[in-house]
Design a protein around this motif. Structure first.
Motif, mmCIF file in Angstrom:
data_model
loop_
_atom_site.group_PDB
_atom_site.id
_atom_site.type_symbol
_atom_site.label_atom_id
_atom_site.label_comp_id
_atom_site.label_asym_id
_atom_site.label_seq_id
_atom_site.Cartn_x
_atom_site.Cartn_y
_atom_site.Cartn_z
ATOM 1 N N GLY A 54 38.268 46.580 31.176
ATOM 2 C CA GLY A 54 38.342 45.985 32.515
ATOM 3 C C GLY A 54 39.291 44.799 32.570
ATOM 4 N N ARG A 55 40.073 44.742 33.642
ATOM 5 C CA ARG A 55 41.081 43.685 33.783
ATOM 6 C C ARG A 55 40.621 42.530 34.667
ATOM 7 N NH1 ARG A 55 42.916 46.518 29.888
ATOM 8 N NH2 ARG A 55 45.070 47.217 29.860
ATOM 9 N N GLY A 56 39.331 42.543 35.099
ATOM 10 C CA GLY A 56 38.841 41.495 36.001
ATOM 11 C C GLY A 56 38.634 40.172 35.303
ATOM 12 N N ASP A 57 38.018 40.207 34.126
ATOM 13 C CA ASP A 57 37.873 38.975 33.345
ATOM 14 C C ASP A 57 37.513 39.241 31.887
ATOM 15 O OD1 ASP A 57 35.241 39.762 33.836
ATOM 16 O OD2 ASP A 57 34.484 37.738 34.215
ATOM 17 N N LYS A 65 30.902 51.499 31.340
ATOM 18 C CA LYS A 65 30.393 51.273 32.710
ATOM 19 C C LYS A 65 30.280 52.603 33.438
ATOM 20 C CE LYS A 65 31.837 46.778 34.284
ATOM 21 N NZ LYS A 65 32.664 46.047 35.217
ATOM 22 N N ASN A 84 36.648 45.518 43.128
ATOM 23 C CA ASN A 84 36.581 44.076 43.268
ATOM 24 C C ASN A 84 37.994 43.526 43.511
ATOM 25 O OD1 ASN A 84 36.174 41.340 43.047
ATOM 26 N ND2 ASN A 84 34.836 41.478 41.251
ATOM 27 N N GLU A 87 39.602 38.464 44.050
ATOM 28 C CA GLU A 87 40.628 37.624 43.409
ATOM 29 C C GLU A 87 40.493 36.132 43.723
ATOM 30 O OE1 GLU A 87 45.121 38.454 43.612
ATOM 31 O OE2 GLU A 87 44.494 38.842 41.558
ATOM 32 N N GLY A 88 39.374 35.550 43.255
ATOM 33 C CA GLY A 88 39.130 34.138 43.558
ATOM 34 C C GLY A 88 39.495 33.193 42.430
ATOM 35 N N TYR A 172 34.051 31.899 45.832
ATOM 36 C CA TYR A 172 34.476 32.268 44.464
ATOM 37 C C TYR A 172 33.386 33.099 43.797
ATOM 38 C CZ TYR A 172 35.464 31.233 39.462
ATOM 39 O OH TYR A 172 35.706 31.305 38.121
ATOM 40 N N GLY A 175 33.026 36.910 43.860
ATOM 41 C CA GLY A 175 33.811 37.786 42.979
ATOM 42 C C GLY A 175 32.977 38.272 41.806
ATOM 43 N N GLU A 176 31.879 37.590 41.537
ATOM 44 C CA GLU A 176 30.964 38.021 40.456
ATOM 45 C C GLU A 176 30.256 39.279 40.946
ATOM 46 O OE1 GLU A 176 27.630 38.749 38.221
ATOM 47 O OE2 GLU A 176 27.343 37.934 40.224
ATOM 48 N N GLU A 177 30.199 40.298 40.105
ATOM 49 C CA GLU A 177 29.868 41.634 40.614
ATOM 50 C C GLU A 177 28.538 41.755 41.355
ATOM 51 O OE1 GLU A 177 30.389 44.127 37.203
ATOM 52 O OE2 GLU A 177 28.720 43.243 36.107
ATOM 53 N N ASN A 211 34.675 47.726 39.472
ATOM 54 C CA ASN A 211 35.855 47.447 38.642
ATOM 55 C C ASN A 211 36.878 46.663 39.438
ATOM 56 O OD1 ASN A 211 35.498 50.480 36.848
ATOM 57 N ND2 ASN A 211 35.721 48.493 35.887
ATOM 58 N N ASN A 212 37.740 46.024 38.710
ATOM 59 C CA ASN A 212 38.816 45.222 39.285
ATOM 60 C C ASN A 212 39.969 46.121 39.780
ATOM 61 O OD1 ASN A 212 41.623 43.893 38.024
ATOM 62 N ND2 ASN A 212 40.401 42.523 39.284
ATOM 63 N N THR A 215 42.260 47.351 37.020
ATOM 64 C CA THR A 215 41.601 48.393 36.214
ATOM 65 C C THR A 215 41.744 49.745 36.903
ATOM 66 O OG1 THR A 215 39.942 46.691 35.700
ATOM 67 C CG2 THR A 215 39.451 48.945 34.977
ATOM 68 N N PRO A 389 26.971 33.340 35.499
ATOM 69 C CA PRO A 389 28.145 32.937 34.706
ATOM 70 C C PRO A 389 28.935 31.766 35.272
ATOM 71 C CG PRO A 389 28.156 35.322 35.121
ATOM 72 C CD PRO A 389 27.058 34.747 35.936
HETATM 73 C C1 LIG Z 1 32.210 33.399 39.173
HETATM 74 C C2 LIG Z 1 32.881 34.710 38.905
HETATM 75 C C3 LIG Z 1 33.919 35.137 39.728
HETATM 76 C C4 LIG Z 1 34.530 36.369 39.500
HETATM 77 N N1 LIG Z 1 35.562 36.736 40.319
HETATM 78 C C5 LIG Z 1 36.158 37.945 40.116
HETATM 79 C C6 LIG Z 1 37.200 38.378 40.976
HETATM 80 O O1 LIG Z 1 37.614 37.679 41.902
HETATM 81 N N2 LIG Z 1 37.761 39.597 40.732
HETATM 82 C C7 LIG Z 1 37.323 40.409 39.695
HETATM 83 O O2 LIG Z 1 37.820 41.517 39.525
HETATM 84 N N3 LIG Z 1 36.340 40.013 38.867
HETATM 85 C C8 LIG Z 1 35.742 38.820 39.062
HETATM 86 N N4 LIG Z 1 34.707 38.445 38.243
HETATM 87 C C9 LIG Z 1 34.255 39.398 37.223
HETATM 88 C C10 LIG Z 1 33.299 40.426 37.846
HETATM 89 O O3 LIG Z 1 31.967 39.929 37.786
HETATM 90 C C11 LIG Z 1 33.305 41.766 37.096
HETATM 91 O O4 LIG Z 1 33.120 41.513 35.737
HETATM 92 C C12 LIG Z 1 34.596 42.551 37.286
HETATM 93 O O5 LIG Z 1 34.826 42.822 38.644
HETATM 94 C C13 LIG Z 1 34.470 43.854 36.526
HETATM 95 O O6 LIG Z 1 35.633 44.590 36.636
HETATM 96 P P1 LIG Z 1 36.400 45.111 35.347
HETATM 97 O O7 LIG Z 1 35.385 45.717 34.410
HETATM 98 O O8 LIG Z 1 37.354 46.110 35.878
HETATM 99 O O9 LIG Z 1 37.061 43.912 34.738
HETATM 100 C C14 LIG Z 1 34.095 37.197 38.434
HETATM 101 C C15 LIG Z 1 33.061 36.767 37.597
HETATM 102 C C16 LIG Z 1 32.469 35.532 37.827
HETATM 103 C C17 LIG Z 1 31.381 35.093 36.917
#
Ligand SMILES: Cc1cc2nc3c(=O)[nH]c(=O)nc-3n(C[C@H](O)[C@H](O)[C@H](O)COP(=O)(O)O)c2cc1C
Ligand code: SF4
Length: 410
Positions: A54-57, A65, A84, A87-88, A172, A175-177, A211-212, A215, A389
């Motif tokens: 995953g490219r989200g974080d 998943k 998702n 993008e915060g 912000y 953005g947490e899933e 997913n982001n 991703t 988180p």
């Molecule tokens: C406070 C917080 C903000 C987040 N903001 C984003 C966001 O803006 N975009 C994103 O893709 N993931 C964000 N994440 C991560 C998501 O919870 C989640 O892990 C992600 O969307 C999973 O996608 P991936 O598996 O493709 O990376 C954030 C996590 C936290 C804890």
């Protein structure tokens, strides 16, 4: 010098992002067409062999998943795919670049994911200020319906998939899933406690894949070109390419796609053109506000999940905020800690009080060594006892800035 390989951005500049015909001419929906010739669990096997994370974080393996969403709750009447696009993360602007330039690739990635996990409905949760992304994704969805790539029995198959867009309201934390899911359900953006994870109980308590944007944009390439092809790019544990958002005083700030394992030196000094006149590279904040500071010793470390982790650093969203000889690190930390205070939802005490205390202390005109140690203690306490988180985040920039640049804060 690393060769440029494009996956997320492979059609940028070649297509009009408002034209599905352009997308189709550039092999659009070929990945989806391949996917529906395979059994759904075979598609997940392909993603496993590709090594996509995953490219989200956090770089969580995508196939895990998908498999857990596909196999949880056999009696549930629905499953959902959520993109998702909130993008915060400060310093991150790659997802908008994908959506503005090749929105169809995101739709195609979601379609393939829907087929793989047995979902018939997808949502794109987009940051509300991203007007261009919103318009382009909406247009892409409408054109996909018109051409029969969304809706009932897509391309004459048994697979049906509908899609909709939902706008974020500027939090912000949304953005947490799981918070995003609460918001999608129309509730206030408070986090849910994990477990259960979205794969078990997500949107309206149904299994949900989140997913982001980046991703999803990789998935069609894997189906179209084969998992071996994808897995041949990158490092041992981080496959494919990564989008980097370079900001700060480099000559050419912007979004760049490079193979995983590219060194920061290559990214900043070749691809982004090096430092602007009068500025000297001192370090960077990798991964945004919830990321880690590094100094110049990181320049020759290949950037990948495993290699950066060994250095105590994060890749996170791909934000690279350059720190130079004129950067005021105290003021940068003031912005970061006031950001966390502002974004804390207030649901749990350690984070509500902790972010307030950290922000108050960093704003003081003079900080002593004791102040900094006290702040570190507070952040550690927050990381241990906060509910979600966000409360675990301030420790990352704080600890790393003190490791590399403590002198500049006292
Ligand atoms: C406070 C917080 C903000 C987040 N903001 C984003 C966001 O803006 N975009 C994103 O893709 N993931 C964000 N994440 C991560 C998501 O919870 C989640 O892990 C992600 O969307 C999973 O996608 P991936 O598996 O493709 O990376 C954030 C996590 C936290 C804890
Ligand atoms: S850690 Fe912060 S953001 Fe998360 S629930 Fe607690 S107060 Fe809210």
């Amino acid at each position: 010098m690393m060769s440029e390989i494009k996956i997320s951005l492979r059609r940028v500049g070649k297509i009009n992002p408002l034209s599905i015909d352009d997308f189709i001419k550039e092999k659009g929906f070929e990945g989806f067409k391949k996917a529906i010739t395979l059994a759904p669990d075979e598609v997940i096997n392909w993603l496993e062999k590709s090594g996509l994370r995953g490219r989200g974080d956090a770089g969580f393996p995508t196939f895990i998943k998908q498999r857990s969403t596909a196999t949880s709750c056999y009696t549930c009447e629905a499953r959902y795919v959520v993109c998702n696009a909130d993008e915060g993360e400060p310093g991150t602007f790659k997802d908008r670049f994908v959506m503005e330039n090749d929105p169809f690739s995101v739709i195609e990635g979601m379609l393939i994911a829907g087929y793989a996990i047995g979902a018939n409905y997808g949502f794109v949760y987009i940051r509300g200020e991203y007007y261009d992304s919103i318009n382009k994704i909406k247009n892409a969805i409408q054109q996909a319906y018109e051409k029969g790539y969304l809706g009932k029995n897509i391309l004459g198959s048994v697979f049906s998939f509908d899609m909709n867009v939902y706008l974020g309201a500027g939090s912000y934390l949304c953005g947490e899933e799981l918070t995003l899911i609460e918001s999608l359900e129309g509730k206030r953006g408070y986090p849910r406690i994990k477990p259960p994870f979205p794969a078990e109980k997500g949107l309206w308590n149904m299994p949900t894949l989140v997913n982001n944007v980046e991703t999803f944009s990789h998935i069609p390439f894997i189906l179209e070109n084969g998992y071996e092809n994808y897995a041949s790019i990158g490092t041992a544990e981080s496959k494919g390419t990564k989008l980097y958002c370079v900001s700060g005083h480099v000559k050419n700030p912007g979004v760049y796609e490079l193979p995983m394992g590219t060194k920061l030196r290559e990214l900043l000094f070749n691809v982004a053109g090096g430092m602007k006149e009068g500025f000297e590279f001192k370090g960077a904040l990798l991964g945004g506000a919830a990321g880690t500071f590094v100094d110049e010793s990181i320049l020759d470390v290949p950037m990948a999940y495993e290699t950066l982790k060994k250095q105590g650093a994060t890749l996170g969203s791909g934000a690279v905020i350059v720190v130079d000889n004129k950067t005021n690190l105290k003021s940068m930390m003031q912005s970061i800690l006031s950001f966390f205070k502002h974004e804390s939802c207030g649901k749990c005490v350690p984070c509500r009080i902790g972010t307030t205390l950290l922000n108050e202390r960093i704003q003081e005109t003079k900080l002593s060594e004791e102040d900094l140690n006290w702040m570190l203690q507070q952040a550690e306490y927050m990381a241990k006892y906060s509910l979600c988180p966000l409360g675990q985040s301030p420790i990352l920039p704080l600890k790393s800035v003190l490791t590399y640049f403590k002198k500049e804060l006292v």
